[in-house]
Design a protein around this motif. Structure first.
Motif, PDB file in Angstrom:
ATOM      1  N   LEU A  54     -23.104  34.542  14.848  1.00  0.00           N
ATOM      2  CA  LEU A  54     -22.842  33.231  14.260  1.00  0.00           C
ATOM      3  C   LEU A  54     -21.376  32.898  14.526  1.00  0.00           C
ATOM      4  CD1 LEU A  54     -23.197  30.736  12.485  1.00  0.00           C
ATOM      5  CD2 LEU A  54     -22.831  32.195  10.480  1.00  0.00           C
ATOM      6  N   VAL A  55     -21.147  31.960  15.421  1.00  0.00           N
ATOM      7  CA  VAL A  55     -19.787  31.576  15.777  1.00  0.00           C
ATOM      8  C   VAL A  55     -19.456  30.300  15.013  1.00  0.00           C
ATOM      9  CG1 VAL A  55     -18.251  30.854  17.632  1.00  0.00           C
ATOM     10  CG2 VAL A  55     -19.955  32.632  18.047  1.00  0.00           C
ATOM     11  N   LEU A  56     -18.607  30.427  14.009  1.00  0.00           N
ATOM     12  CA  LEU A  56     -18.188  29.269  13.223  1.00  0.00           C
ATOM     13  C   LEU A  56     -16.927  28.692  13.845  1.00  0.00           C
ATOM     14  CD1 LEU A  56     -18.651  30.125   9.425  1.00  0.00           C
ATOM     15  CD2 LEU A  56     -19.830  28.387  10.764  1.00  0.00           C
ATOM     16  N   LEU A  57     -17.035  27.527  14.432  1.00  0.00           N
ATOM     17  CA  LEU A  57     -15.888  26.884  15.073  1.00  0.00           C
ATOM     18  C   LEU A  57     -15.111  26.100  14.024  1.00  0.00           C
ATOM     19  CD1 LEU A  57     -17.575  25.720  18.400  1.00  0.00           C
ATOM     20  CD2 LEU A  57     -16.205  27.767  17.981  1.00  0.00           C
ATOM     21  N   VAL A  58     -14.417  26.849  13.159  1.00  0.00           N
ATOM     22  CA  VAL A  58     -13.650  26.239  12.067  1.00  0.00           C
ATOM     23  C   VAL A  58     -12.219  26.743  12.109  1.00  0.00           C
ATOM     24  CG1 VAL A  58     -15.647  25.949  10.600  1.00  0.00           C
ATOM     25  CG2 VAL A  58     -14.337  28.052  10.444  1.00  0.00           C
TER      26      VAL A  58
ATOM     27  N   GLY B 247      -7.581  31.362  18.574  1.00  0.00           N
ATOM     28  CA  GLY B 247      -8.786  32.054  19.019  1.00  0.00           C
ATOM     29  C   GLY B 247     -10.021  31.186  19.050  1.00  0.00           C
ATOM     30  N   THR B 248     -10.213  30.324  18.036  1.00  0.00           N
ATOM     31  CA  THR B 248     -11.436  29.511  18.014  1.00  0.00           C
ATOM     32  C   THR B 248     -11.452  28.498  19.152  1.00  0.00           C
ATOM     33  OG1 THR B 248     -10.349  28.110  16.353  1.00  0.00           O
ATOM     34  CG2 THR B 248     -11.915  29.764  15.559  1.00  0.00           C
ATOM     35  N   ALA B 249     -10.282  28.000  19.549  1.00  0.00           N
ATOM     36  CA  ALA B 249     -10.237  27.083  20.688  1.00  0.00           C
ATOM     37  C   ALA B 249     -10.648  27.814  21.969  1.00  0.00           C
ATOM     38  CB  ALA B 249      -8.833  26.489  20.841  1.00  0.00           C
ATOM     39  N   ARG B 250     -10.209  29.054  22.105  1.00  0.00           N
ATOM     40  CA  ARG B 250     -10.614  29.844  23.272  1.00  0.00           C
ATOM     41  C   ARG B 250     -12.112  30.131  23.244  1.00  0.00           C
ATOM     42  NH1 ARG B 250      -9.039  34.775  23.942  1.00  0.00           N
ATOM     43  NH2 ARG B 250      -8.203  35.175  21.869  1.00  0.00           N
TER      44      ARG B 250
ATOM     45  N   GLN C 165     -12.936  35.928   5.763  1.00  0.00           N
ATOM     46  CA  GLN C 165     -13.668  35.285   6.854  1.00  0.00           C
ATOM     47  C   GLN C 165     -12.718  34.566   7.807  1.00  0.00           C
ATOM     48  OE1 GLN C 165     -15.201  31.358   6.680  1.00  0.00           O
ATOM     49  NE2 GLN C 165     -17.296  32.083   6.833  1.00  0.00           N
ATOM     50  N   ARG C 166     -11.738  33.854   7.252  1.00  0.00           N
ATOM     51  CA  ARG C 166     -10.783  33.142   8.106  1.00  0.00           C
ATOM     52  C   ARG C 166      -9.961  34.120   8.937  1.00  0.00           C
ATOM     53  NH1 ARG C 166     -13.619  29.345   6.897  1.00  0.00           N
ATOM     54  NH2 ARG C 166     -12.932  27.187   6.804  1.00  0.00           N
ATOM     55  N   PHE C 167      -9.630  35.280   8.368  1.00  0.00           N
ATOM     56  CA  PHE C 167      -8.898  36.295   9.126  1.00  0.00           C
ATOM     57  C   PHE C 167      -9.738  36.789  10.303  1.00  0.00           C
ATOM     58  CE2 PHE C 167      -8.849  40.992   9.548  1.00  0.00           C
ATOM     59  CZ  PHE C 167      -7.735  41.087  10.376  1.00  0.00           C
ATOM     60  N   GLU C 168     -10.994  37.104  10.052  1.00  0.00           N
ATOM     61  CA  GLU C 168     -11.826  37.651  11.118  1.00  0.00           C
ATOM     62  C   GLU C 168     -12.092  36.608  12.203  1.00  0.00           C
ATOM     63  OE1 GLU C 168     -14.009  41.451   9.495  1.00  0.00           O
ATOM     64  OE2 GLU C 168     -15.257  39.665   9.330  1.00  0.00           O
ATOM     65  N   ILE C 169     -12.249  35.359  11.816  1.00  0.00           N
ATOM     66  CA  ILE C 169     -12.407  34.303  12.812  1.00  0.00           C
ATOM     67  C   ILE C 169     -11.138  34.197  13.666  1.00  0.00           C
ATOM     68  CG2 ILE C 169     -12.565  31.794  13.097  1.00  0.00           C
ATOM     69  CD1 ILE C 169     -14.554  31.763  10.788  1.00  0.00           C
ATOM     70  N   ALA C 170      -9.980  34.369  13.023  1.00  0.00           N
ATOM     71  CA  ALA C 170      -8.712  34.284  13.750  1.00  0.00           C
ATOM     72  C   ALA C 170      -8.613  35.341  14.833  1.00  0.00           C
ATOM     73  CB  ALA C 170      -7.542  34.414  12.778  1.00  0.00           C
ATOM     74  N   VAL C 171      -9.179  36.536  14.593  1.00  0.00           N
ATOM     75  CA  VAL C 171      -9.118  37.611  15.592  1.00  0.00           C
ATOM     76  C   VAL C 171     -10.402  37.668  16.420  1.00  0.00           C
ATOM     77  CG1 VAL C 171      -7.494  38.951  14.240  1.00  0.00           C
ATOM     78  CG2 VAL C 171      -9.935  39.379  13.962  1.00  0.00           C
ATOM     79  N   LEU C 172     -11.184  36.585  16.370  1.00  0.00           N
ATOM     80  CA  LEU C 172     -12.420  36.451  17.153  1.00  0.00           C
ATOM     81  C   LEU C 172     -13.411  37.568  16.864  1.00  0.00           C
ATOM     82  CD1 LEU C 172     -11.098  35.210  20.618  1.00  0.00           C
ATOM     83  CD2 LEU C 172     -12.069  33.889  18.742  1.00  0.00           C
ATOM     84  N   SER C 173     -13.518  37.944  15.594  1.00  0.00           N
ATOM     85  CA  SER C 173     -14.513  38.931  15.175  1.00  0.00           C
ATOM     86  C   SER C 173     -15.545  38.201  14.323  1.00  0.00           C
ATOM     87  CB  SER C 173     -13.851  40.054  14.380  1.00  0.00           C
ATOM     88  OG  SER C 173     -14.807  40.968  13.909  1.00  0.00           O
TER      89      SER C 173
ATOM     90  N   LEU D   7      -5.366  20.624  17.254  1.00  0.00           N
ATOM     91  CA  LEU D   7      -6.677  20.797  17.865  1.00  0.00           C
ATOM     92  C   LEU D   7      -7.470  21.891  17.164  1.00  0.00           C
ATOM     93  CD1 LEU D   7      -8.736  20.246  20.136  1.00  0.00           C
ATOM     94  CD2 LEU D   7      -7.506  21.914  21.536  1.00  0.00           C
ATOM     95  N   ARG D   8      -6.768  22.890  16.599  1.00  0.00           N
ATOM     96  CA  ARG D   8      -7.474  23.989  15.938  1.00  0.00           C
ATOM     97  C   ARG D   8      -8.231  23.520  14.697  1.00  0.00           C
ATOM     98  NH1 ARG D   8      -6.097  26.335  11.714  1.00  0.00           N
ATOM     99  NH2 ARG D   8      -6.995  28.291  12.441  1.00  0.00           N
ATOM    100  N   THR D   9      -7.942  22.323  14.192  1.00  0.00           N
ATOM    101  CA  THR D   9      -8.688  21.778  13.050  1.00  0.00           C
ATOM    102  C   THR D   9      -9.895  20.962  13.509  1.00  0.00           C
ATOM    103  OG1 THR D   9      -7.429  19.689  12.920  1.00  0.00           O
ATOM    104  CG2 THR D   9      -6.522  21.599  11.766  1.00  0.00           C
TER     105      THR D   9
END
Length: 609
Positions: free
Chosen positions: A605-609, A569-572, A279-287, A533-535
């Protein structure tokens, strides 16, 4: 003409779905009414408008036609995304009787990032990483992994050969441990006398499930760090790692399905850790297409683990949690005369993954406007029971102390109650204010104490270990200081969140402006390094959505300062959400706007984590 649209715009007011989302009603399509995003909108990757009240633009006239044209353009704009990104791997991921997780679903491989991002050299990571010839070595003829218990043991010899521990995997694993893990989780620094992060290496060496999940992340970031020239080859490698990770997880989950969590406790913990890594990998690539499925599966696994202690009925969630920890094995080894106990790899993995999952659960509840799925565990696992330390320390994993996130959890519960009452037509405003006042008083008391009390930093010692880890000791002091600032940012965002739940969308309110201003001040003047900021992406996004027009450039500047963009990616994504809010500042929409609506504006579902 686009096949998704009716050919006669004059019939636009003829609504086919009477109870579905407003997007489907406008498009005259059948809606399955799934929340927060229906399947029809999800398939097209368009905005799913799920407000309870009829939006102002559904006026049967000019505004409705304008919205129809806007959605039509959105469908066309996302056509290229659908052709490129939806490379579906159809699996029958039967989730071990996980009634809350999806079954027989389609796993979507991550979309390739924009070429300019994927090809950019990741200076942040390159500065501490050499380059190597990353040519894949042939897999050895036999697996080098040791025999496994539970779910891992069910993998066949051929399965093990396909993910054998070759030299290139060694490079990627060490890259993850030395560079990527500290970057992703800068506050996670377990004591070296408790084994430090050695459990991660042990899990990757011994568990194909965990290893393949980690290789997904590591191959992506390592390729960025090398400034890979051939983007297509690089992305195919990442997709291969993703397919392998999904395949190994699917096989391991099938073993749990056949025998149950109680029979494969260690394997279940490894699967849970792997799901969180994927999950953390996919969030990193904005998927975010698989985010809901991963979240459902992890929640279901966590529940089954806590429900599996045995014949003796535990006294509560904390007792169940402690029983699972004890059943995961005796300490790896004990140093005799002081009897210092080192936790097993599975014990450490369960603690770490549980912290991430509860953190995600709280953030997700603010998107769904529902009570957190694991809410019944929060107080027992995150609160101080009889003066004892909490079972799960979120500060050690994500930098924010438990009390601030517990208050956000309570606010999401209040918001869910409010939404239920509104739908039933029996909202008691006095009761809403009474409940909100209790939360606000608690927040103010803890935040005031937190801002006035000095930060307690680790004492400087003179032992051999202190000398050998002098740099680490300085990092611990910095971590403690920055964690205090991180907690304050989350607490100020909680105030804003509570205000919106109770009083609605009022960016000009004195209270809102104060707390947004404090967040901006902390993020621009006190947080160091800026990469932290990413945290804090969720509170950053909360503040940005309620920002005044003159503050917009501050928020844009904070995101633009995080370079390269491909690793933030999550900041963007948070900035995209803010920009959408800023473009639609019409005061007439304020009555129907809330933070959940803003978070859901991106579709999945966009998890801003």
């Amino acid at each position: 003409m686009d096949k998704h649209w009716p050919q006669n715009p004059s019939h636009i007011s003829t609504i086919r779905s009477s109870n579905g989302c407003w997007t489907c009603r406008l498009r005259r399509k059948k809606c399955d009414e799934n929340h927060p995003v229906c399947d029809a909108c999800s398939a097209l990757h368009i905005t799913c408008h799920h407000a309870q009240d009829k939006p102002e633009w559904m006026d049967g006239g000019v505004k409705q036609e304008e919205m129809a044209e806007r959605l039509k353009r959105e469908v066309k704009e996302k056509a290229a995304y659908r052709r490129r990104g939806e490379r579906a791997v159809h699996t029958s991921v039967e989730r071990a009787s996980f009634s809350e997780a999806t079954t027989g679903e389609s796993i979507i491989l991550p979309q390739r990032p924009p070429r300019d991002l994927a090809s950019r050299t990741c200076d942040l990571l390159r500065s501490t990483t050499g380059t190597h010839n990353d040519e894949r070595e042939p897999c050895p003829s036999r697996s080098t992994t040791r025999p496994q218990r539970g779910a891992d043991r069910a993998l066949t010899h051929e399965d093990r050969k396909s993910i054998a521990f070759g030299r290139s995997d060694t490079i990627l694993i060490m890259f993850y441990l030395e560079h990527l893990l500290p970057f992703l989780f800068p506050f996670y620094r377990p004591s070296i006398l408790q084994g430090g992060r050695a459990w991660v290496l042990e899990m990757m060496i011994s568990s194909p499930v965990v290893r393949q999940a980690v290789l997904c992340q590591s191959s992506y970031f390592f390729s960025l760090a090398r400034g890979t020239a051939n983007v297509d080859i690089f992305w195919e490698t990442v997709l291969t790692e993703s397919r392998n990770a999904f395949g190994v997880l699917r096989q391991a989950l099938q073993v749990i399905e056949d025998s149950g969590v109680a029979e494969h406790l260690h394997g279940a913990v490894r699967i849970m850790a792997s799901i969180m890594q994927v999950q953390r990998f996919e969030i990193a690539v904005l998927s975010f297409s698989n985010c809901q499925a991963h979240f459902n599966a992890a929640v279901a696994l966590f529940r089954q683990l806590l429900d599996s202690p045995g014949a003796v009925e535990p006294a509560g969630p904390r007792s169940s949690y402690n029983v699972v920890i004890s059943r995961l094995g005796l300490p790896s080894w004990t140093v005799p005369p002081q009897c210092v106990q080192i936790p097993t790899a599975e014990q450490s993995a369960f603690r770490f993954s549980s912290a991430l999952l509860i953190f995600d659960d709280i953030v997700a509840s603010t998107v769904f406007q529902e009570r957190p799925r694991l809410y019944e565990y929060h107080r027992d696992l995150l609160g101080d029971i009889d003066g004892a330390d909490p079972a799960i320390d979120l500060e050690a994993a994500v930098g924010c102390q438990n009390w601030a996130l517990l208050q956000i959890s309570e606010i999401s519960v209040l918001d869910a109650w409010k939404q239920r009452c509104k739908r039933a037509g029996n909202l008691d405003v006095m009761e809403l204010v009474r409940r909100a006042t209790a939360i606000k008083d608690s927040l103010e008391t803890q935040l005031t104490r937190f801002e006035t009390d000095p930060v307690i930093t680790p004492k400087v010692g003179s032992s051999l270990l202190d000398i050998l880890t002098a740099d680490h000791g300085q990092q611990s002091k910095t971590s403690a200081s920055q964690s205090s600032l991180v907690t304050r940012v989350w607490a100020h965002a909680a105030h804003v969140y509570l205000f919106v739940v109770v009083s609605g969308w009022q960016p000009a309110s004195v209270d809102v402006r104060y707390h947004v201003g404090r967040i901006v001040e902390l993020l621009t003047r006190q947080i160091s390094p800026p990469a932290l900021l990413r945290t804090m992406v969720w509170p950053f996004c909360v503040a940005g959505c309620l920002a005044e027009p003159e503050q917009e450039d501050h928020f844009r500047g904070m995101v633009e300062a995080l370079q390269p963009q491909s690793v933030f990616g999550t900041a963007r994504k948070a900035l995209e959400i803010m920009e959408n809010v800023w473009r639609n500042r019409d005061p007439k929409d304020a009555a129907s706007r809330d933070l959940a609506t803003c978070f859901r504006s991106q579709g999945d579902l966009v998890l801003l984590v």
